[in-house]
Design a protein around this motif. Structure first.
Motif, mmCIF file in Angstrom:
data_model
loop_
_atom_site.group_PDB
_atom_site.id
_atom_site.type_symbol
_atom_site.label_atom_id
_atom_site.label_comp_id
_atom_site.label_asym_id
_atom_site.label_seq_id
_atom_site.Cartn_x
_atom_site.Cartn_y
_atom_site.Cartn_z
ATOM 1 N N ILE A 97 0.873 -1.258 -0.074
ATOM 2 C CA ILE A 97 -0.003 0.054 -0.066
ATOM 3 C C ILE A 97 0.708 1.342 0.090
ATOM 4 N N ASP A 98 0.212 2.234 -0.180
ATOM 5 C CA ASP A 98 1.104 3.642 0.035
ATOM 6 C C ASP A 98 1.718 3.955 1.193
ATOM 7 N N PRO A 99 2.800 4.749 1.090
ATOM 8 C CA PRO A 99 3.625 4.827 2.209
ATOM 9 C C PRO A 99 2.661 5.326 3.476
ATOM 10 N N VAL A 100 1.971 6.366 3.262
ATOM 11 C CA VAL A 100 1.471 6.971 4.371
ATOM 12 C C VAL A 100 0.380 6.033 5.186
ATOM 13 N N THR A 101 -0.439 5.236 4.176
ATOM 14 C CA THR A 101 -1.183 4.145 4.865
ATOM 15 C C THR A 101 -0.504 3.224 5.598
ATOM 16 N N ARG A 102 0.718 2.722 5.045
ATOM 17 C CA ARG A 102 1.581 1.731 5.700
ATOM 18 C C ARG A 102 2.012 2.453 7.139
ATOM 19 N N GLU A 103 2.521 3.662 6.884
ATOM 20 C CA GLU A 103 2.749 4.250 8.264
ATOM 21 C C GLU A 103 1.653 4.199 9.334
ATOM 22 N N SER A 104 0.551 4.622 8.920
ATOM 23 C CA SER A 104 -0.575 4.581 10.012
ATOM 24 C C SER A 104 -0.938 2.950 10.415
ATOM 25 N N VAL A 105 -0.824 2.212 9.573
ATOM 26 C CA VAL A 105 -0.922 0.691 10.034
ATOM 27 C C VAL A 105 0.277 0.394 11.059
ATOM 28 N N GLU A 106 1.298 0.636 10.665
ATOM 29 C CA GLU A 106 2.479 0.184 11.631
ATOM 30 C C GLU A 106 2.227 0.970 13.086
ATOM 31 N N ILE A 107 1.870 2.250 13.009
ATOM 32 C CA ILE A 107 1.554 2.796 14.179
ATOM 33 C C ILE A 107 0.356 2.269 15.103
ATOM 34 N N ARG A 108 -0.538 1.990 14.368
ATOM 35 C CA ARG A 108 -1.659 1.256 15.374
ATOM 36 C C ARG A 108 -1.264 -0.192 15.743
ATOM 37 N N LEU A 109 -0.607 -1.026 14.983
ATOM 38 C CA LEU A 109 -0.140 -2.037 15.381
ATOM 39 C C LEU A 109 1.109 -1.938 16.540
ATOM 40 N N ARG A 110 2.003 -1.151 16.274
ATOM 41 C CA ARG A 110 3.128 -1.233 17.112
ATOM 42 C C ARG A 110 2.737 -0.475 18.554
ATOM 43 N N VAL A 111 1.664 0.530 18.643
ATOM 44 C CA VAL A 111 1.301 1.341 19.625
ATOM 45 C C VAL A 111 0.054 0.332 20.460
ATOM 46 N N HIS A 112 -0.861 -0.217 19.657
ATOM 47 C CA HIS A 112 -1.971 -0.569 20.366
ATOM 48 C C HIS A 112 -2.144 -2.166 20.572
ATOM 49 N N ALA A 113 -1.319 -2.754 19.585
ATOM 50 C CA ALA A 113 -1.717 -4.372 19.598
ATOM 51 C C ALA A 113 -0.441 -5.278 19.895
ATOM 52 N N LEU A 114 0.798 -4.490 19.271
ATOM 53 C CA LEU A 114 2.238 -5.530 19.966
ATOM 54 C C LEU A 114 2.118 -5.456 21.265
ATOM 55 N N PRO A 115 2.050 -4.392 22.026
ATOM 56 C CA PRO A 115 2.633 -4.559 23.566
ATOM 57 C C PRO A 115 1.353 -5.557 24.202
#
Length: 426
Positions: A97-115
């Motif tokens: 996907i486009d970089p901005v959308t990828r960045e949003s997905v990464e932030i959501r997973l890194r901050v709210h799912a992975l921990p």
């Protein structure tokens, strides 16, 4: 390939009379007695051990494995040992996907799912784990729409794991696990007075952003990326082909509109006149930005709106330094509901009041699906009763007696109702 169950406590050896007899092995009484073994589709040997008195269980397990292989449903039992965090990182690395959308997905997973979910093996997830995580997420106070996006990203990771034959099922699809319900608040569009007040409150160089948002339904990034060559004054059309996006919140790039959906939007005469006057006062600026990614091919456009340094507008800085002060000056409360997106809601409300179809409105707004437009704006659709009465009255009254009609008619017919009825055929 067929497997077999090995008895590690006993082995068969030839007896004195030549017949096979069972004798104890050196492992007798130590550890699990049975080991079910088979050859996986990739050629590697797989096995699982079972304790004494569980020979039938070992046979059943091996039979299920062989049945899954024959039906193309085989999943390596050891594959699910990878953790959610490990697999999620691999999944994110492969996103196209486009970089901005990828960045949003990464932030959501890194901050709210992975921990919360990152250390658990994929195969060990149960619906109860997802329900517990969603309760924790709700306690953070995040908006339901944002939590719903996080849930969708987590579910996408599990779906990919299912497709990769890492796990058999997506626990997010369990009947007892439901995505966060959207807030029940309905869109409340601005009044005409509020739109006009905001138009006057903005600096002259940015004033016609209100005309484009309220009169053409463009998003903020699309307004920032609008070029003079995108405006067809003779044809009465705006071609929405790009927007300004931020990579990592810093690097500006040109990119396609949301959903990579280019569109043509009708250009009202009033907006065209406002843009012509704006161009006369503020010369468009030729600006070159990379396309989609920081290392993408350069694209040049003559932008209608730039900052004081003749560079592309930065969303966060513009909102803080320009939009918010203008809200205060216009007497409009600060808040998410009064961002530039409020202009799109106003645009949708006036089109619906005029009788425009949901399908056409969806196309003009650049929505991916008319059903989304309907869910968002259905409460703004005008009552059809007045339009129905007007339509029948126009036929039955006749040209010589325009005032005659059923005594049961309820109230006057609004001019906008008549206009809406005509526009509904367009």
């Amino acid at each position: 390939m067929a497997g077999h169950v090995q008895d590690r406590w006993f082995k068969n050896v030839p007896g004195p009379d030549g017949k096979t007899v069972k004798v104890k092995t050196e492992r007798y009484g130590v550890g699990h007695r049975y080991r079910a073994r088979y050859i996986a589709p990739d050629g590697s040997e797989k096995s699982k051990s079972f304790p004494d008195k569980q020979k039938r269980k070992a046979d059943a397990w091996l039979s299920n494995i062989e049945a899954d292989m024959s039906q193309g449903r085989y999943i390596d039992p050891a594959a699910g040992a990878v953790t959610f965090g490990q697999y999620a990182k691999e999944w994110m690395a492969g996103l196209t996907i486009d970089p901005v959308t990828r960045e949003s997905v990464e932030i959501r997973l890194r901050v709210h799912a992975l921990p919360y979910l990152g250390d658990r093996p994929l195969a060990s997830f149960r619906p109860s784990h997802l329900r517990a995580w969603m309760r924790q997420l709700e306690e953070t106070g995040r908006a339901a729409s944002y939590r719903r996006s996080i849930f969708a990203n987590v579910s996408a990771v599990f779906t990919a794991a299912v497709e990769d034959r890492v796990i058999a099922e997506n626990p997010c699809r369990a009947r007892s696990v439901r995505a966060p319900a959207l807030d029940g608040r309905k869109v409340k569009p601005w009044s005409v007075d509020r739109v006009m007040a905001m138009h006057e409150a903005l600096p002259d160089v940015y004033r016609e952003m209100v005309s484009l948002g309220a009169g053409c339904g463009l998003r903020q990034g699309e307004i920032f990326g609008l070029a003079v060559e995108d405006v067809d004054f003779l044809g009465g059309v705006i071609r929405v082909t790009r927007q300004v996006k931020l990579i990592r919140g810093v690097q500006a790039v040109f990119g396609p509109p949301k959903g990579a959906k280019e569109r043509h939007v009708p250009l009202p005469e009033s907006v065209a006149a406002a843009l012509e006057a704006h161009i006369t006062r503020h010369q468009p600026v030729d600006l070159t930005l990379p396309w989609k990614t920081p290392d993408g091919p350069p694209v040049t456009a003559s932008l209608l709106f730039v900052n004081a340094g003749r560079q592309s507008l930065h969303r966060t800085r513009f909102n803080r330094a320009v939009w918010h002060p203008a809200l205060v000056s216009a007497g409009i409360p600060l808040g998410r509901e009064n961002g530039m997106h409020a202009l799109r809601h106003f645009y949708a409300s006036i089109l619906l009041d005029a009788g425009e179809s949901i399908k056409a409105l969806s196309e003009y707004l650049g929505h991916h699906d008319p059903s989304f437009t309907l869910r968002t704006y259905t409460h703004l659709m005008p009552n059809s009763e007045a339009r129905t009465r007007a339509a029948v009255d126009r036929v039955l009254r006749g040209p010589d007696n325009p005032q005659d009609g059923p005594d049961t008619a309820h109230g006057p017919v609004r001019a906008s109702d008549l206009e809406g009825d005509q526009n509904s055929h367009n």
